[in-house]
Scaffold this motif. Structure first.
Motif, PDB file in Angstrom:
ATOM      1  N   THR A 102       4.856  -0.245  49.549  1.00  0.00           N
ATOM      2  CA  THR A 102       5.471  -0.299  48.215  1.00  0.00           C
ATOM      3  C   THR A 102       5.762  -1.774  47.923  1.00  0.00           C
ATOM      4  OG1 THR A 102       7.725  -0.038  49.073  1.00  0.00           O
ATOM      5  CG2 THR A 102       6.582   1.984  48.416  1.00  0.00           C
ATOM      6  N   CYS A 159       8.938  -3.307  49.735  1.00  0.00           N
ATOM      7  CA  CYS A 159       9.081  -3.209  51.198  1.00  0.00           C
ATOM      8  C   CYS A 159       8.835  -4.576  51.849  1.00  0.00           C
ATOM      9  CB  CYS A 159       8.089  -2.189  51.735  1.00  0.00           C
ATOM     10  SG  CYS A 159       7.880  -2.276  53.512  1.00  0.00           S
ATOM     11  N   ALA A 194       1.368   2.792  47.523  1.00  0.00           N
ATOM     12  CA  ALA A 194       1.654   4.237  47.534  1.00  0.00           C
ATOM     13  C   ALA A 194       2.105   4.746  46.169  1.00  0.00           C
ATOM     14  CB  ALA A 194       2.708   4.541  48.593  1.00  0.00           C
ATOM     15  N   ASN A 203      -0.395  10.074  48.935  1.00  0.00           N
ATOM     16  CA  ASN A 203       0.897  10.271  49.613  1.00  0.00           C
ATOM     17  C   ASN A 203       1.001  11.720  50.083  1.00  0.00           C
ATOM     18  OD1 ASN A 203       1.378   7.743  48.707  1.00  0.00           O
ATOM     19  ND2 ASN A 203       2.909   8.288  47.188  1.00  0.00           N
ATOM     20  N   ASP A 231       1.003  12.645  53.837  1.00  0.00           N
ATOM     21  CA  ASP A 231       2.457  12.770  54.053  1.00  0.00           C
ATOM     22  C   ASP A 231       3.123  11.397  54.162  1.00  0.00           C
ATOM     23  OD1 ASP A 231       2.692  15.468  53.888  1.00  0.00           O
ATOM     24  OD2 ASP A 231       2.472  15.814  56.048  1.00  0.00           O
ATOM     25  N   ILE A 232       2.939  10.589  53.134  1.00  0.00           N
ATOM     26  CA  ILE A 232       3.546   9.256  53.158  1.00  0.00           C
ATOM     27  C   ILE A 232       4.983   9.373  52.647  1.00  0.00           C
ATOM     28  CG2 ILE A 232       3.370   6.848  52.375  1.00  0.00           C
ATOM     29  CD1 ILE A 232       0.904   7.699  53.977  1.00  0.00           C
ATOM     30  N   PHE A 233       5.919   9.330  53.561  1.00  0.00           N
ATOM     31  CA  PHE A 233       7.339   9.350  53.202  1.00  0.00           C
ATOM     32  C   PHE A 233       8.047   8.086  53.674  1.00  0.00           C
ATOM     33  CE2 PHE A 233       6.534  13.994  53.213  1.00  0.00           C
ATOM     34  CZ  PHE A 233       6.957  14.261  51.923  1.00  0.00           C
ATOM     35  N   VAL A 234       7.267   7.186  54.210  1.00  0.00           N
ATOM     36  CA  VAL A 234       7.844   5.941  54.704  1.00  0.00           C
ATOM     37  C   VAL A 234       6.781   4.848  54.600  1.00  0.00           C
ATOM     38  CG1 VAL A 234       7.136   6.314  57.110  1.00  0.00           C
ATOM     39  CG2 VAL A 234       9.157   4.946  56.664  1.00  0.00           C
ATOM     40  N   VAL A 235       7.220   3.628  54.372  1.00  0.00           N
ATOM     41  CA  VAL A 235       6.284   2.499  54.391  1.00  0.00           C
ATOM     42  C   VAL A 235       6.845   1.391  55.273  1.00  0.00           C
ATOM     43  CG1 VAL A 235       5.182   2.894  52.167  1.00  0.00           C
ATOM     44  CG2 VAL A 235       7.329   1.619  52.248  1.00  0.00           C
ATOM     45  N   LYS A 245       3.052   2.540  56.317  1.00  0.00           N
ATOM     46  CA  LYS A 245       2.447   3.579  57.148  1.00  0.00           C
ATOM     47  C   LYS A 245       0.962   3.282  57.232  1.00  0.00           C
ATOM     48  CE  LYS A 245       2.341   8.438  58.185  1.00  0.00           C
ATOM     49  NZ  LYS A 245       2.928   9.738  57.895  1.00  0.00           N
ATOM     50  N   GLN A 269      -2.169   7.679  63.086  1.00  0.00           N
ATOM     51  CA  GLN A 269      -1.227   7.194  62.076  1.00  0.00           C
ATOM     52  C   GLN A 269       0.081   6.775  62.718  1.00  0.00           C
ATOM     53  OE1 GLN A 269       0.701  10.346  59.603  1.00  0.00           O
ATOM     54  NE2 GLN A 269      -1.320  11.261  59.744  1.00  0.00           N
ATOM     55  N   GLY A 303      10.636   9.054  58.874  1.00  0.00           N
ATOM     56  CA  GLY A 303       9.297   8.801  58.321  1.00  0.00           C
ATOM     57  C   GLY A 303       8.659  10.058  57.765  1.00  0.00           C
ATOM     58  N   ARG A 304       9.349  11.162  57.863  1.00  0.00           N
ATOM     59  CA  ARG A 304       8.863  12.435  57.310  1.00  0.00           C
ATOM     60  C   ARG A 304       9.890  12.975  56.322  1.00  0.00           C
ATOM     61  NH1 ARG A 304       4.688  14.478  60.207  1.00  0.00           N
ATOM     62  NH2 ARG A 304       4.068  13.159  61.948  1.00  0.00           N
ATOM     63  N   GLY A 305      10.602  12.059  55.714  1.00  0.00           N
ATOM     64  CA  GLY A 305      11.616  12.430  54.728  1.00  0.00           C
ATOM     65  C   GLY A 305      12.961  11.811  55.044  1.00  0.00           C
ATOM     66  N   CYS A 338      12.769   0.312  50.308  1.00  0.00           N
ATOM     67  CA  CYS A 338      11.348   0.395  50.675  1.00  0.00           C
ATOM     68  C   CYS A 338      10.725   1.708  50.207  1.00  0.00           C
ATOM     69  CB  CYS A 338      11.173   0.357  52.199  1.00  0.00           C
ATOM     70  SG  CYS A 338      11.938  -1.005  53.032  1.00  0.00           S
ATOM     71  N   ASP A 339      11.416   2.812  50.463  1.00  0.00           N
ATOM     72  CA  ASP A 339      10.772   4.124  50.373  1.00  0.00           C
ATOM     73  C   ASP A 339      11.039   4.894  49.085  1.00  0.00           C
ATOM     74  OD1 ASP A 339       9.863   3.564  52.915  1.00  0.00           O
ATOM     75  OD2 ASP A 339      11.504   4.601  53.913  1.00  0.00           O
ATOM     76  N   PRO A 384      10.113   4.615  46.012  1.00  0.00           N
ATOM     77  CA  PRO A 384       8.976   4.963  45.153  1.00  0.00           C
ATOM     78  C   PRO A 384       8.132   6.131  45.657  1.00  0.00           C
ATOM     79  CG  PRO A 384       9.074   2.583  45.514  1.00  0.00           C
ATOM     80  CD  PRO A 384      10.044   3.215  46.456  1.00  0.00           C
ATOM     81  N   LEU A 385       8.315   6.515  46.913  1.00  0.00           N
ATOM     82  CA  LEU A 385       7.518   7.614  47.475  1.00  0.00           C
ATOM     83  C   LEU A 385       8.087   8.975  47.105  1.00  0.00           C
ATOM     84  CD1 LEU A 385       7.188   6.097  51.069  1.00  0.00           C
ATOM     85  CD2 LEU A 385       5.599   5.840  49.161  1.00  0.00           C
ATOM     86  N   PHE A 386       9.254   9.001  46.482  1.00  0.00           N
ATOM     87  CA  PHE A 386       9.935  10.268  46.209  1.00  0.00           C
ATOM     88  C   PHE A 386       9.988  10.569  44.710  1.00  0.00           C
ATOM     89  CE2 PHE A 386      10.975   9.079  50.439  1.00  0.00           C
ATOM     90  CZ  PHE A 386      11.088  10.271  51.140  1.00  0.00           C
TER      91      PHE A 386
END
Lengths: 214, 320
Positions: free
Chosen positions: A139, A142, A169, A176, A180-184, A186, A194, B143-145, B152-153, B155-157
């Motif tokens: 992102t 990040c 992302a 995503n 399953d991109i829930f963190v960067v 990744k 991965q 890293g899975r939620g 950082c994260d 924008p992924l949600f």
């Protein structure tokens, strides 16, 4: 209105003064540009205007399908950063925020034609025998992501078998979902390996070598 | 859209063979300020850090650093870095100290990449890292939620329901980041919201935030990604289940002191004990910023402490 402020443009010009060889930015967009496609094209045009060593080629993802296939691109906005040759360095999405540093890094690196990887890593990469595709999801906000993107791009420069993508992302939600991109950051290597977070060069190399064996 | 240009590299070689006057561990506000003060005293200075900027890099906006009414954490740290790079300071970045030892009048520092450095004095400015909740499934779902970095994260949600756990300024800052993209943001606090009113009001104005006060997280549930969290009343037995895809944990931070545990005296909360001159219990070893017992973890305080630590180290070196 320009994307780069006058201050940023001057800083970029200063950095690009050090370019050694020529650089070509191959930018893929489409006739009816998506909002980020337009931003990406404008960013690359503004960058190209900062140095006489940078050329830009803007292509249409649909009309120039053959070229897109040649570069093995599957989505836009996409930018290929070429030096003397295509080293497999790709940016999907706009390299804004912290990733702007990765774009400048890729430009200066391909211009020089050499990476800062350790001799040991370079040696190990020569042993690769199969293609390796690295995707680093990021992102713009990040601060830990550029380190991974730049490491992956350095490996792409050193090995003709490696292709390395920065993927923003926020611009590719379907990916995503797929990965399953829930963190960067990744990193996905060859769809099989991965891992999350920034890792040292030696550990990253292990993942690359492991992916090749799968 | 912001474009962050990296500070220009002025290559000062990092040398394992030499003995530095001062080794600074960490390159956040405290470490970088210490580096500038040390270099101005002509001390041979090495900075070792995982990154340049530390936790401040994650601050979306800073409104309490004098001289700037508003600046992003990243931009502020870039200005710090530019100032550091004006001086002949050796920077070992993307590396991390794993062990700090004292032998006679020398300190030895070992790093994660296998390097070994020697210094006549050391300033620890290694800051803090996010604390975890220590509830079931938290670790497996990182890293899975489960995230410790909303900056950082977030924008992924996009379009998803998420929860932020915590009640202080970092928690409400995370909430305000998340309201930009998430559909709904639950804010879970064990007791009253302690964040500054300005942050809380901003969250309320978004219309996306639901405060769940008086509850603690009992567990996080989900298969290979977060699906829900189970909350339990702090003053009762009532339980609540919230369907969320993200859990952002913002319950404070713990000092980065593992490498110095056997050397420096620590407080009950694992902070390095320092006096008014940033001296630790060990001669020649100084500490500054969020890693220390100095109250109030603020950028401006960390920077001031960094300056003090460098001047104390200088004094120590000329008297040694």
């Amino acid at each position: 209105m320009a994307l780069l402020s006058e201050k940023v443009r001057q800083e970029v010009e200063h950095i690009l003064e050090g370019l050694k060889g020529g650089v070509k930015l191959v930018v893929f967009t489409q006739e009816f540009e998506c909002p980020t496609c337009e931003d990406n094209r404008m960013l690359m045009e503004e960058l190209a205007a900062c140095s006489s060593k940078i050329q830009i080629e803007v292509l249409d993802f649909v009309r120039d399908k053959e070229k897109a296939e040649l570069y093995k691109l599957d989505k836009i906005p996409a930018t290929v950063v070429e030096g003397k040759e295509d080293y497999g360095i790709r940016f999907y999405g706009v390299p804004g925020g912290y990733e702007f540093a990765s774009l400048l890094h890729a430009i200066t690196m391909v211009s020089s034609g050499s990476s800062t990887l350790s001799p040991k890593t370079k040696e190990q990469l020569k042993r690769l025998s199969k293609p390796v595709h690295i995707q680093v999801f990021v992102t713009h906000t990040c601060p830990y992501c550029p380190e991974v993107v730049q490491l992956a791009h350095e490996m792409a420069l050193e090995s003709p078998l490696i292709t390395s993508d920065m993927v923003n992302a926020a611009e590719f939600p379907h990916l995503n979902h797929k990965y399953d991109i829930f963190v960067v950051p990744k990193t996905i290597i060859n769809e099989t390996i991965q891992f999350a977070g920034a890792v040292p060069e030696s550990e990253f190399l292990k993942h690359v070598l492991k992916a090749e064996k799968r | 859209m912001e474009f962050i240009v990296p500070a220009e590299l002025k290559a000062v070689p990092v040398e394992e063979a030499k003995c530095y006057d001062v080794i600074i561990i960490g390159a956040g506000p405290a470490g970088m300020t210490a580096a500038v003060y040390a270099a101005r005293k002509k001390l041979d200075t090495l900075v070792i850090s995982k990154d340049v900027g530390g936790q401040t890099l994650l601050a979306p906006g800073v409104e309490t650093y004098m001289g700037y009414q508003y600046i992003t954490g990243a931009e502020l740290m870039r200005k710090f870095e530019e100032q550091v790079r004006q001086f002949p300071i050796a920077l070992e970045i993307n590396d991390e100290v794993v062990k700090l030892l004292r032998d006679e009048n020398r300190f030895t520092v070992r790093t994660a990449t296998g390097k070994k450095f020697t210094g006549r004095s050391v300033i620890i400015a290694s800051g803090r890292r996010a604390r975890s909740l220590n509830v079931p499934r938290e670790r497996e779902l990182i890293g899975r939620g489960v995230s410790y970095c909303a900056t950082c994260d977030a924008p992924l949600f996009g379009g998803l329901d998420v929860a932020v756990v915590g009640s202080g300024n970092p928690a409400l800052t995370a909430v305000n980041e998340l309201t930009k993209c998430a559909r709904k943001v639950y804010t879970i606090a064990r007791s009253a919201i302690k964040a500054d009113a300005v942050l809380r009001e901003k969250a309320e104005r978004s219309g996306k935030v639901e405060f769940v006060v008086g509850y603690a997280v009992k567990e996080i549930q989900g298969g290979d990604k977060v699906e829900r969290i189970v909350l339990k009343q702090t003053a009762g037995d009532k339980e609540l289940v919230l369907d969320v895809r993200g859990v952002f944990i913002e319950i404070g931070a713990t000092p980065n002191v593992a490498f110095a545990k056997e050397l420096a005296e620590l407080s009950e909360s694992n902070e390095i004990r320092v006096d008014c001159d940033c001296k630790t219990s060990v001669a020649g070893l100084f500490a500054a910023g969020d890693v220390t017992t100095v109250p109030e973890k603020q950028i401006i305080i960390a920077a001031g402490e960094g300056a003090k630590a460098a001047l104390s180290a200088y004094q120590y070196l000329i008297e040694a």
